[in-house]
Design a protein around this motif. Structure first.
Motif, mmCIF file in Angstrom:
data_model
loop_
_atom_site.group_PDB
_atom_site.id
_atom_site.type_symbol
_atom_site.label_atom_id
_atom_site.label_comp_id
_atom_site.label_asym_id
_atom_site.label_seq_id
_atom_site.Cartn_x
_atom_site.Cartn_y
_atom_site.Cartn_z
ATOM 1 N N UNK A 207 0.858 -1.187 0.000
ATOM 2 C CA UNK A 207 0.000 0.000 0.000
ATOM 3 C C UNK A 207 0.890 1.232 0.000
ATOM 4 N N UNK A 208 0.312 2.370 0.367
ATOM 5 C CA UNK A 208 1.097 3.602 0.379
ATOM 6 C C UNK A 208 2.291 3.509 1.309
ATOM 7 N N UNK A 209 2.081 2.963 2.513
ATOM 8 C CA UNK A 209 3.176 2.868 3.480
ATOM 9 C C UNK A 209 4.212 1.843 3.010
ATOM 10 N N UNK A 342 13.703 9.684 -3.932
ATOM 11 C CA UNK A 342 12.479 9.164 -3.308
ATOM 12 C C UNK A 342 11.306 9.557 -4.207
ATOM 13 N N UNK A 343 11.096 8.831 -5.311
ATOM 14 C CA UNK A 343 10.051 9.236 -6.270
ATOM 15 C C UNK A 343 8.641 8.922 -5.762
ATOM 16 N N UNK A 344 8.224 9.653 -4.730
ATOM 17 C CA UNK A 344 6.952 9.349 -4.059
ATOM 18 C C UNK A 344 5.753 9.602 -4.959
ATOM 19 N N UNK A 345 5.930 10.362 -6.038
ATOM 20 C CA UNK A 345 4.804 10.582 -6.955
ATOM 21 C C UNK A 345 4.341 9.267 -7.571
ATOM 22 N N UNK A 346 5.190 8.235 -7.543
ATOM 23 C CA UNK A 346 4.781 6.932 -8.078
ATOM 24 C C UNK A 346 3.731 6.253 -7.200
ATOM 25 N N UNK A 347 3.531 6.764 -5.987
ATOM 26 C CA UNK A 347 2.490 6.224 -5.100
ATOM 27 C C UNK A 347 1.108 6.784 -5.433
ATOM 28 N N UNK A 348 1.074 7.840 -6.226
ATOM 29 C CA UNK A 348 -0.158 8.586 -6.462
ATOM 30 C C UNK A 348 -1.004 7.882 -7.529
ATOM 31 N N UNK A 349 -2.190 7.418 -7.128
ATOM 32 C CA UNK A 349 -3.081 6.729 -8.063
ATOM 33 C C UNK A 349 -3.977 7.707 -8.807
ATOM 34 N N UNK A 350 -4.534 8.691 -8.076
ATOM 35 C CA UNK A 350 -5.520 9.584 -8.698
ATOM 36 C C UNK A 350 -5.685 10.840 -7.858
ATOM 37 N N UNK A 351 -6.205 11.879 -8.505
ATOM 38 C CA UNK A 351 -6.573 13.126 -7.825
ATOM 39 C C UNK A 351 -8.048 13.380 -8.156
ATOM 40 N N UNK A 369 -6.269 0.719 -5.542
ATOM 41 C CA UNK A 369 -5.648 2.050 -5.456
ATOM 42 C C UNK A 369 -4.516 2.029 -4.443
ATOM 43 N N UNK A 370 -3.503 2.868 -4.665
ATOM 44 C CA UNK A 370 -2.442 3.029 -3.671
ATOM 45 C C UNK A 370 -2.731 4.309 -2.900
ATOM 46 N N UNK A 371 -2.355 5.473 -3.418
ATOM 47 C CA UNK A 371 -2.703 6.713 -2.740
ATOM 48 C C UNK A 371 -3.609 7.532 -3.645
ATOM 49 N N UNK A 372 -4.811 7.810 -3.139
ATOM 50 C CA UNK A 372 -5.774 8.655 -3.831
ATOM 51 C C UNK A 372 -5.853 9.982 -3.090
#
Ligand SMILES: [Zn+2]
Ligand SMILES: [Zn+2]
Length: 384
Positions: A207-209, A342-351, A369-372
């Motif tokens: 998941x996100x974490x 730390x490419x954290x934007x890869x965790x972003x599923x949707x806005x 979904x990972x991070x919405x």
């Protein structure tokens, strides 16, 4: 300063059955928000992330006092300070919100363990502000705060100890992720496990974490880094991000031990199930460290052969808030994000719009979904 009318996503009952698109446990509700007291900030929420800890309140795994305005991972802008002479915060400052307001005065805070702050834990458990009481009010009376933040709203009053100043140029949907997923996941690897370069590491749950832990393990020199998750798309993402291997938990230990040439030095458990923690414990090598960051239902019990703690010399480490000091760690993590490490934007599923929040929780629960991120509608907010 007067208060204001805001709109927030309020949970009125625990364990309403899914699908949430039909049962709609979260209702966008007009509330009155008090002005900030001394030591508090009025903030405009710019972006908020959906986390499994929100879902655990909705599905009843972690019961909280109701009604409660949910949301605990967000980027925001300071609108007003409760103390006009606040030494740190000014209107217009961009902040990331942290879900444990460490008081700075209790024995744990004084010992450098603010993530175990007694006063912050007490107010979070009671659903109140660190300085006492609720600043949110509905038709039926007080509405509780989720972890001192209640970020699924256009505005919030938060303790200044919940806020970390960041540069204003970071996209808000990226900045929000640092408040929970990144601070918890990267912190579990760097602070709690104290991973050393060259150590092998296995991460349960993507998941996100868990994915943030994977990014932290790769950036921190874990070698190799291996991930475990039942969802094929998440395993594929882990491989893209640099994992040496990604496995279905049904495959068991054998392919991982074969890949590593033995058992791993460090195991990170992010799933929040006792049986997964048992598997994580068994996975670690003799002398290995097992860090658990998931939050199981309080009724779950964890069982291991008692003799193995001594006989195998293993260490089990509980990691709350990634053992983080947010004002120290978040700027460091953002610096590494800027450097591309730390490419954290890869965790972003949707806005999405806040109006879709119930269906977004269905997607989180299903694992698709990972991070919405949800964006509030600021036009609805009215000063009183
Ligand atoms: Zn969270
Ligand atoms: Zn404290």
């Amino acid at each position: 300063m007067a208060g204001m009318k805001i709109t927030a996503a309020v949970l009125g009952a625990l364990a309403v059955p899914a699908p949430y698109a039909a049962s709609r446990p979260l209702a966008l509700t007009e509330l009155t928000l008090d002005p900030p007291r001394v030591g508090e900030l009025l903030v405009r929420i710019e972006a908020a992330g959906l986390c499994h800890s929100d879902l655990s309140v909705i599905n009843g795994d972690r019961a909280r006092p109701l009604p409660m305005a949910l949301g605990h991972e967000a980027a925001a802008t300071v609108v007003a300070t409760g103390d006009p002479d606040d030494s740190l915060f000014r209107p217009g400052d961009r902040v990331v919100l942290s879900f444990l307001p460490a008081c700075g005065e209790c024995v744990r805070c004084l010992g450098g363990e603010g993530y175990l702050c007694a006063n912050g834990a007490a107010s979070n458990g009671a659903g109140t502000m660190l300085r006492g009481g609720c600043r949110l009010h509905g038709d039926q009376g007080d509405v509780h705060h989720h972890l001192g933040i209640s970020a699924f709203a256009d505005h919030a009053v938060v303790d200044r100890r919940s806020a970390v100043k960041i540069d204003a140029d970071i996209p808000v949907e990226i900045a929000a992720l640092f408040g929970c997923a990144v601070m918890t996941g990267v912190g579990a690897v760097w602070n709690s496990a104290a991973l050393r370069p060259g150590e092998s590491i296995v991460i349960y749950g993507l998941g996100g974490v868990g994915l943030a832990a994977l990014l932290g393990a790769i950036a921190g020199g874990g070698q190799p880094v291996v991930a475990i998750d039942p969802v094929p798309a998440k395993r594929a993402l882990a491989l893209e991000l640099g994992a040496a291997g990604a496995f279905d938990p049904a495959e068991g230990e054998a392919p991982i031990v074969a890949l590593l040439g033995g058992k791993p030095d460090v195991v990170i458990e992010t799933v929040g199930k006792a049986r997964v923690l048992e598997a994580a414990y068994a996975m670690a090598r003799r002398g290995g460290r097992i860090v658990t960051v998931g939050l199981p239902n309080p009724a779950e019990q964890f069982s291991i052969p008692a003799v193995s703690i001594v006989g195998d010399g293993k260490t089990i480490i509980g990691s709350y808030l990634g053992s983080a000091i947010p004002a120290r760690d978040i700027p460091r993590y953002i610096g590494l994000w800027r450097a591309g490490r730390l490419p954290v934007e890869r965790l972003l599923t949707s806005v999405s719009s806040m109006a879709d929040i119930n269906i977004l929780f269905d997607r989180l629960a299903s694992g698709e979904a990972i991070r919405q991120i949800v964006l509030p509608d600021h036009a609805a907010a009215v000063p009183l």
